[in-house]
Design an enzyme around this catalytic site. Structure first.
Site, PDB file in Angstrom:
ATOM      1  N   HIS A 180      35.150  33.651  40.305  1.00 13.19           N
ATOM      2  CA  HIS A 180      36.356  34.415  40.652  1.00 13.19           C
ATOM      3  C   HIS A 180      36.414  34.660  42.155  1.00 13.19           C
ATOM      4  CE1 HIS A 180      39.436  37.636  39.840  1.00 13.19           C
ATOM      5  NE2 HIS A 180      39.015  38.011  41.032  1.00 13.19           N
ATOM      6  N   GLU A 181      35.305  35.134  42.716  1.00 10.93           N
ATOM      7  CA  GLU A 181      35.280  35.448  44.148  1.00 10.93           C
ATOM      8  C   GLU A 181      35.332  34.178  45.004  1.00 10.93           C
ATOM      9  OE1 GLU A 181      35.818  38.370  45.014  1.00 10.93           O
ATOM     10  OE2 GLU A 181      35.464  39.257  43.044  1.00 10.93           O
TER      11      GLU A 181
END
Length: 288
Positions: free
Chosen positions: A43-44
């Protein structure tokens, strides 16, 4: 491609995460934790790769005991569409991860138990990040939405207010649904601190926005917006009307019903270089 790969060097693991990993091994939950951390880092990295694509300055990609955060050194002067893409790049990672897990499960390449957990974790992280609370992705989207309609400080203040109300509702919901979930209480504590810090630093954030606007070499504005003010208006009050994504032309209405025009750079120069912190905008006018 090389620039994209350099993003990986910004990954930082919080010291407490090592303790959490050790505890997960002791309690036989290491696989579940590994799946969760994989989802968080993807996600990051979605945010970070999108930021690198647009040549943003990346500070750090932190893996925390309860999640992660991609920190960038940008201060509100990137195009709104560009920032929206960077913000959405994180949640979009869950789409392909769930899709890939589904395909692997269809071919019996992963156990049903791990597939279920992986999908549940993905949905949980996705929905949580879309909550309208700063600094979550949902809170950033709220900020971009308000920035299309209002000046920078007003949009920023309203984002903090909406986030505070949303966080309070989330807190009340947690009391009824998961009152003994320690992880969620830690997350609420982190969000509360982040929100309070954002409110406390609101003036600093605004000044950084103006500085980036003053010194930025690659600023692109697609909209010209006039700001109408009286010559008795202070320079700082006029600067507080600056809006993201807009180039401003200041129309000064004088007492004799005539008007004068100033470019926004003249105001920024007067404020930062000439140190005219408390001057009125009429003092910038010169007789012809």
């Amino acid at each position: 491609m090389t620039n994209m790969l350099t993003v990986l060097k910004y990954i930082h693991i919080h010291p407490l995460l090592w303790l959490v990993m050790a505890l997960s091994i002791m309690t036989a939950h290491f696989i579940e934790l590994s799946l969760f951390l994989f989802i968080v880092i993807m996600h990051e990295l979605g945010h970070a790769f999108a930021a690198a694509f647009f040549s943003w300055r990346i500070k750090r990609i932190s893996l925390l005991p309860f999640g992660g955060v991609a920190e960038v050194d940008e201060h509100g002067n990137r195009p709104l569409k560009e920032e929206a893409l960077v913000t959405l790049a994180g949640p979009l990672q869950h789409v392909w991860m769930i899709g890939l897990a589904f395909m692997l499960n269809q071919f019996s390449l992963i156990p049903e138990h791990f597939y279920t957990i992986f999908v549940e974790f993905n949905i949980m992280v996705l929905l949580f990040n879309l909550l309208p609370i700063w600094p979550l992705d949902g809170g950033k989207l709220i900020y971009l939405w308000r920035s299309q309609k209002e000046s920078f400080p007003i949009a920023h203040l309203k984002t903090v207010f909406i986030s505070a109300v949303s966080l309070l509702l989330f807190f009340m919901l947690l009391l009824f649904v998961q009152p003994f979930n320690l992880n969620l209480w830690i997350v609420i504590g982190f969000l509360s601190f982040s929100l309070f810090y954002e409110w406390k630093q609101r003036r600093y954030v605004f000044v950084r926005f103006l500085l980036e606007r003053y010194y930025g070499n690659n600023m692109e504005f697609k909209t010209l917006k006039h700001i109408y003010v009286n010559e008795e208006e202070s320079i700082i009050r006029v600067l507080e009307q600056f809006q993201r994504g807009c180039k401003h032309l200041i129309i000064i209405e004088k007492e004799d019903a005539e008007t004068e025009q100033l470019d926004e750079n003249e105001l920024l120069h007067a404020y930062f270089s000439e140190k005219m912190l408390h001057a009125k905008i009429g003092e910038l006018l010169y007789p012809y």
